[in-house]
Design a protein around this motif. Structure first.
Motif, PDB file in Angstrom:
ATOM      1  N   MET A  89      54.755   7.635 -33.095  1.00 26.32           N
ATOM      2  CA  MET A  89      54.351   8.233 -31.801  1.00 26.32           C
ATOM      3  C   MET A  89      53.898   9.685 -32.027  1.00 26.32           C
ATOM      4  O   MET A  89      54.509  10.426 -32.780  1.00 26.32           O
ATOM      5  N   ALA A  90      52.866  10.099 -31.356  1.00 34.48           N
ATOM      6  CA  ALA A  90      52.353  11.456 -31.541  1.00 34.48           C
ATOM      7  C   ALA A  90      53.347  12.458 -30.988  1.00 34.48           C
ATOM      8  O   ALA A  90      54.077  12.202 -30.053  1.00 34.48           O
ATOM      9  N   SER A  91      53.354  13.614 -31.576  1.00 31.34           N
ATOM     10  CA  SER A  91      54.264  14.634 -31.069  1.00 31.34           C
ATOM     11  C   SER A  91      53.745  15.190 -29.760  1.00 31.34           C
ATOM     12  O   SER A  91      52.553  15.183 -29.489  1.00 31.34           O
ATOM     13  N   ALA A  92      54.672  15.700 -28.963  1.00 33.76           N
ATOM     14  CA  ALA A  92      54.271  16.265 -27.670  1.00 33.76           C
ATOM     15  C   ALA A  92      53.312  17.409 -27.871  1.00 33.76           C
ATOM     16  O   ALA A  92      52.348  17.572 -27.133  1.00 33.76           O
ATOM     17  N   ALA A  93      53.562  18.210 -28.884  1.00 37.79           N
ATOM     18  CA  ALA A  93      52.696  19.371 -29.101  1.00 37.79           C
ATOM     19  C   ALA A  93      51.279  18.933 -29.410  1.00 37.79           C
ATOM     20  O   ALA A  93      50.302  19.480 -28.889  1.00 37.79           O
ATOM     21  N   ALA A  94      51.165  17.887 -30.243  1.00 35.57           N
ATOM     22  CA  ALA A  94      49.827  17.408 -30.602  1.00 35.57           C
ATOM     23  C   ALA A  94      49.109  16.894 -29.380  1.00 35.57           C
ATOM     24  O   ALA A  94      47.915  17.143 -29.176  1.00 35.57           O
ATOM     25  N   ILE A  95      49.834  16.169 -28.557  1.00 37.75           N
ATOM     26  CA  ILE A  95      49.200  15.608 -27.367  1.00 37.75           C
ATOM     27  C   ILE A  95      48.808  16.703 -26.399  1.00 37.75           C
ATOM     28  O   ILE A  95      47.740  16.713 -25.826  1.00 37.75           O
ATOM     29  N   SER A  96      49.707  17.649 -26.273  1.00 39.50           N
ATOM     30  CA  SER A  96      49.424  18.745 -25.355  1.00 39.50           C
ATOM     31  C   SER A  96      48.130  19.445 -25.720  1.00 39.50           C
ATOM     32  O   SER A  96      47.293  19.717 -24.861  1.00 39.50           O
ATOM     33  N   SER A  97      47.955  19.696 -27.001  1.00 38.92           N
ATOM     34  CA  SER A  97      46.762  20.441 -27.377  1.00 38.92           C
ATOM     35  C   SER A  97      45.521  19.588 -27.261  1.00 38.92           C
ATOM     36  O   SER A  97      44.434  20.072 -27.001  1.00 38.92           O
ATOM     37  N   SER A  98      45.658  18.270 -27.396  1.00 46.98           N
ATOM     38  CA  SER A  98      44.462  17.433 -27.365  1.00 46.98           C
ATOM     39  C   SER A  98      44.060  17.055 -25.962  1.00 46.98           C
ATOM     40  O   SER A  98      42.903  16.804 -25.690  1.00 46.98           O
ATOM     41  N   ILE A  99      44.982  17.018 -25.053  1.00 46.92           N
ATOM     42  CA  ILE A  99      44.627  16.574 -23.706  1.00 46.92           C
ATOM     43  C   ILE A  99      44.455  17.735 -22.750  1.00 46.92           C
ATOM     44  O   ILE A  99      43.581  17.735 -21.912  1.00 46.92           O
ATOM     45  N   PRO A 136      38.727  12.965 -13.445  1.00 46.18           N
ATOM     46  CA  PRO A 136      39.544  13.977 -14.135  1.00 46.18           C
ATOM     47  C   PRO A 136      39.646  13.769 -15.637  1.00 46.18           C
ATOM     48  O   PRO A 136      39.913  14.713 -16.373  1.00 46.18           O
ATOM     49  N   VAL A 137      39.468  12.522 -16.118  1.00 47.04           N
ATOM     50  CA  VAL A 137      39.614  12.285 -17.558  1.00 47.04           C
ATOM     51  C   VAL A 137      38.255  12.075 -18.223  1.00 47.04           C
ATOM     52  O   VAL A 137      38.177  11.519 -19.314  1.00 47.04           O
ATOM     53  N   ALA A 138      37.202  12.533 -17.569  1.00 43.49           N
ATOM     54  CA  ALA A 138      35.851  12.338 -18.121  1.00 43.49           C
ATOM     55  C   ALA A 138      35.743  12.851 -19.550  1.00 43.49           C
ATOM     56  O   ALA A 138      35.114  12.234 -20.402  1.00 43.49           O
ATOM     57  N   ASP A 139      36.384  13.995 -19.812  1.00 46.47           N
ATOM     58  CA  ASP A 139      36.248  14.616 -21.137  1.00 46.47           C
ATOM     59  C   ASP A 139      37.352  14.230 -22.110  1.00 46.47           C
ATOM     60  O   ASP A 139      37.393  14.741 -23.233  1.00 46.47           O
ATOM     61  N   VAL A 140      38.259  13.371 -21.673  1.00 47.45           N
ATOM     62  CA  VAL A 140      39.382  12.999 -22.535  1.00 47.45           C
ATOM     63  C   VAL A 140      38.991  11.787 -23.376  1.00 47.45           C
ATOM     64  O   VAL A 140      38.355  10.860 -22.876  1.00 47.45           O
ATOM     65  N   GLU A 141      39.383  11.800 -24.615  1.00 50.30           N
ATOM     66  CA  GLU A 141      39.071  10.650 -25.465  1.00 50.30           C
ATOM     67  C   GLU A 141      40.128   9.567 -25.290  1.00 50.30           C
ATOM     68  O   GLU A 141      41.285   9.849 -24.974  1.00 50.30           O
ATOM     69  N   GLY A 142      39.712   8.331 -25.545  1.00 50.93           N
ATOM     70  CA  GLY A 142      40.602   7.189 -25.366  1.00 50.93           C
ATOM     71  C   GLY A 142      41.908   7.336 -26.127  1.00 50.93           C
ATOM     72  O   GLY A 142      42.987   7.049 -25.608  1.00 50.93           O
ATOM     73  N   LYS A 143      41.849   7.848 -27.341  1.00 58.42           N
ATOM     74  CA  LYS A 143      43.082   7.958 -28.150  1.00 58.42           C
ATOM     75  C   LYS A 143      44.059   8.939 -27.504  1.00 58.42           C
ATOM     76  O   LYS A 143      45.271   8.767 -27.572  1.00 58.42           O
ATOM     77  N   ASP A 144      43.518   9.975 -26.854  1.00 58.10           N
ATOM     78  CA  ASP A 144      44.395  10.954 -26.219  1.00 58.10           C
ATOM     79  C   ASP A 144      45.017  10.390 -24.939  1.00 58.10           C
ATOM     80  O   ASP A 144      46.148  10.730 -24.588  1.00 58.10           O
ATOM     81  N   ILE A 145      44.266   9.555 -24.252  1.00 61.38           N
ATOM     82  CA  ILE A 145      44.859   8.868 -23.097  1.00 61.38           C
ATOM     83  C   ILE A 145      46.049   8.033 -23.571  1.00 61.38           C
ATOM     84  O   ILE A 145      47.123   8.035 -22.956  1.00 61.38           O
ATOM     85  N   TRP A 146      45.846   7.345 -24.668  1.00 65.60           N
ATOM     86  CA  TRP A 146      46.924   6.492 -25.162  1.00 65.60           C
ATOM     87  C   TRP A 146      48.114   7.294 -25.649  1.00 65.60           C
ATOM     88  O   TRP A 146      49.261   6.899 -25.443  1.00 65.60           O
ATOM     89  N   ASN A 147      47.884   8.404 -26.271  1.00 68.69           N
ATOM     90  CA  ASN A 147      48.998   9.277 -26.663  1.00 68.69           C
ATOM     91  C   ASN A 147      49.786   9.702 -25.427  1.00 68.69           C
ATOM     92  O   ASN A 147      51.014   9.746 -25.427  1.00 68.69           O
ATOM     93  N   PHE A 148      49.035  10.028 -24.381  1.00 72.03           N
ATOM     94  CA  PHE A 148      49.663  10.462 -23.127  1.00 72.03           C
ATOM     95  C   PHE A 148      50.508   9.322 -22.537  1.00 72.03           C
ATOM     96  O   PHE A 148      51.665   9.522 -22.167  1.00 72.03           O
ATOM     97  N   LEU A 149      49.935   8.129 -22.488  1.00 77.15           N
ATOM     98  CA  LEU A 149      50.660   6.998 -21.899  1.00 77.15           C
ATOM     99  C   LEU A 149      51.937   6.697 -22.685  1.00 77.15           C
ATOM    100  O   LEU A 149      52.993   6.437 -22.098  1.00 77.15           O
ATOM    101  N   ARG A 150      51.825   6.747 -24.005  1.00 80.53           N
ATOM    102  CA  ARG A 150      52.998   6.461 -24.832  1.00 80.53           C
ATOM    103  C   ARG A 150      54.072   7.531 -24.632  1.00 80.53           C
ATOM    104  O   ARG A 150      55.244   7.225 -24.466  1.00 80.53           O
ATOM    105  N   THR A 151      53.637   8.771 -24.626  1.00 76.87           N
ATOM    106  CA  THR A 151      54.607   9.861 -24.493  1.00 76.87           C
ATOM    107  C   THR A 151      55.319   9.805 -23.156  1.00 76.87           C
ATOM    108  O   THR A 151      56.521  10.064 -23.060  1.00 76.87           O
TER     109      THR A 151
END
Ligand code: SF4
Length: 472
Positions: free
Chosen positions: A1-11, A261-276
């Protein structure tokens, strides 16, 4: 699972996942208002499509199907904004607002949208990873509404997912269904799988687009989970917020606001968010499905395949919009689509654009047909005819009301017709039928040769009926 910090910076641009969402929310609300240029401030009139007035009622009102957070959460959210209503009273320039939100996080954008539109905005939930929108809405602490289009052709897993989402968030999704008569007519005449033969546009129009249009007519804004990376062919230029180029809201054409709102978010970052966030997800995802729609039109994709290759895989990439986001198609791309998505010549043979106003109650006039109508000095019955172009958003916007009017007039002695007047027909229509812009509506009285042009931009059923009754 991605770290919260990584997700925070990517999303996000803020520390949304630092453990204190309320703090992040407060930060997002209290930063200075984005520069919203009003028409007055900009020193002159702007094109109508750029401007729309948000709702007046910022405070959400009571509703039956909405999501209402606990009183404590709502109170905390209000305290965070100091009970300030942020909905501007003047018209908002949404192009400017889109620019101002460029570096905002999805949470900030969602918060802004819910704050501006209160009970008159709803999240469109497809039953896939756009559950992230619901999570963001929950994190704002504001009440929010969710609707979904039940086409009748969804996977069993999607229905179970809807149920799981309702339970997880303690919400009631506002399901919207297609018109039973329209589905019946389509299936009886063309079978259950006509979309494999002549393209998905017709079925999508009946099962998705028209129900969506009805739903949106009761709103001032909606939120979608569209992302730029979902479809390089059609979604590469999605703004964060825009005046909806296709659908109309409570106040008619040009009044509905579409938030992405998620127009600029990449699919992988959405998934990191959902998992977290430990959010429920559609079990089809674990079977290789990425983009999920109706069962017959969705398939799993292989590693490395683009997600949209799992949707309507038998069609060209630029045709892969079901009509819900038809505004993403450029006009020339839309024009490549056939009457039913397969290149079949449309009305009058101008080109293959997906046609509109398709009901038996509306006569599709050919060029000789309307010329004949023009010549007749004593018609057997009066005619109401719309001069249209199927790619025109204003024509699309009046489709429902014009079709409803036509159904009402069946047996009344008044004929209702349509004449496609773009392309090669345009010079003729301009010269002989006084076509100015699309749509132009003409009434051909029973005993007069000259048609009378409908002078108003109000194209609802009652206004058109009043026009007819005044002249018949
Ligand atoms: Fe019909 Fe397929 Fe469109 Fe669903 S996705 S509405 S089944 S064409």
């Amino acid at each position: 699972m991605a770290s919260a910090a990584a997700i925070s910076s990517s999303i996000t641009s803020r520390s949304l996942l630092s453990g204190d969402f309320k703090a992040a929310l407060i930060a997002s609300i209290r930063h200075p208002e984005p520069s919203i240029a009003t028409s007055a401030a900009s020193g002159g009139p702007r094109p109508r499509r750029m401007l729309a007035r948000p709702c007046c009622a910022v405070e959400p009102t009571k509703r039956n199907d909405s999501v209402v957070p606990s009183a404590a959460v709502a109170e905390a959210a209000n305290a965070a904004v100091g009970e300030e209503a942020t909905a501007p009273s003047a018209a908002v320039d949404y192009e400017e607002l889109n620019k101002a939100l460029e570096n905002a996080s999805p949470l900030e954008i969602m918060d802004r949208a819910l704050d501006m539109f209160g009970n008159e905005i709803a999240i469109a939930f497809s039953g896939a990873e756009d559950v992230a929108l619901i999570e963001y809405a929950k994190l704002t602490g504001r009440p929010f509404r969710v609707f979904s289009l039940d086409t009748g052709r969804l996977n069993p897993e999607t229905y179970k997912f809807f149920d799981a989402v309702e339970k997880h968030y303690d919400i009631h999704i506002e399901y919207t269904f297609p018109d039973a008569g329209e589905v019946q007519a389509l299936v009886r005449s063309k079978g259950l799988f006509s979309f494999y033969e002549d393209g998905h546009q017709e079925c999508c129009r009946v099962r998705k687009v028209r129900p969506l249009r009805r739903m949106l007519k009761g709103l001032r804004a909606w939120v979608t989970g569209q992302r730029k990376d979902q479809s390089p062919g059609t979604r590469a230029n999605i703004p964060l917020v825009q005046v909806d180029p296709v659908f109309e809201g409570v106040d008619g054409l040009g009044s509905l606001i579409k938030w992405n709102p998620v127009a600029d978010v990449e699919g992988k970052d959405i998934w990191n968010f959902l998992r977290t966030m430990n959010v429920p997800v559609n079990s089809l995802h674990s079977q290789g499905y990425v983009s999920i729609g109706c069962e017959p039109c969705t398939r799993p994709v292989l590693p490395g395949q683009h997600e949209r290759e799992g949707r309507w895989w038998w069609e060209d990439a630029t045709a892969k919009e079901c009509g819900l986001h038809k505004g993403n198609l450029k006009q020339d791309e839309a024009g490549k689509l056939g009457a039913n998505g397969n290149g079949v010549a449309a009305a009058n043979g101008v080109d293959g654009t997906v046609d509109i106003f398709e009901t038996q109650a509306i006569v599709n006039l050919s060029r000789p047909g309307i010329e004949n109508l023009l010549k007749l000095e004593k018609r057997q019955e009066p005619w109401l005819v719309v001069l249209y172009a199927p790619w025109c958003r204003f024509c699309q916007g009046m489709e429902t009301s014009y079709m409803e009017l036509a159904e009402k007039l069946v047996g009344s002695g008044i004929k209702v017709g349509k004449f496609r007047a773009d392309g090669d027909q345009k010079p003729f229509a301009q010269k002989e039928l006084r076509l100015g812009s699309f749509p132009t509506i003409l009434f051909f009285p029973k005993n007069t040769s000259r048609p009378i042009k409908y002078p108003s931009e109000k194209r609802d059923v009652d206004s058109l009926l009043a026009f007819i009754n005044a002249l018949r």
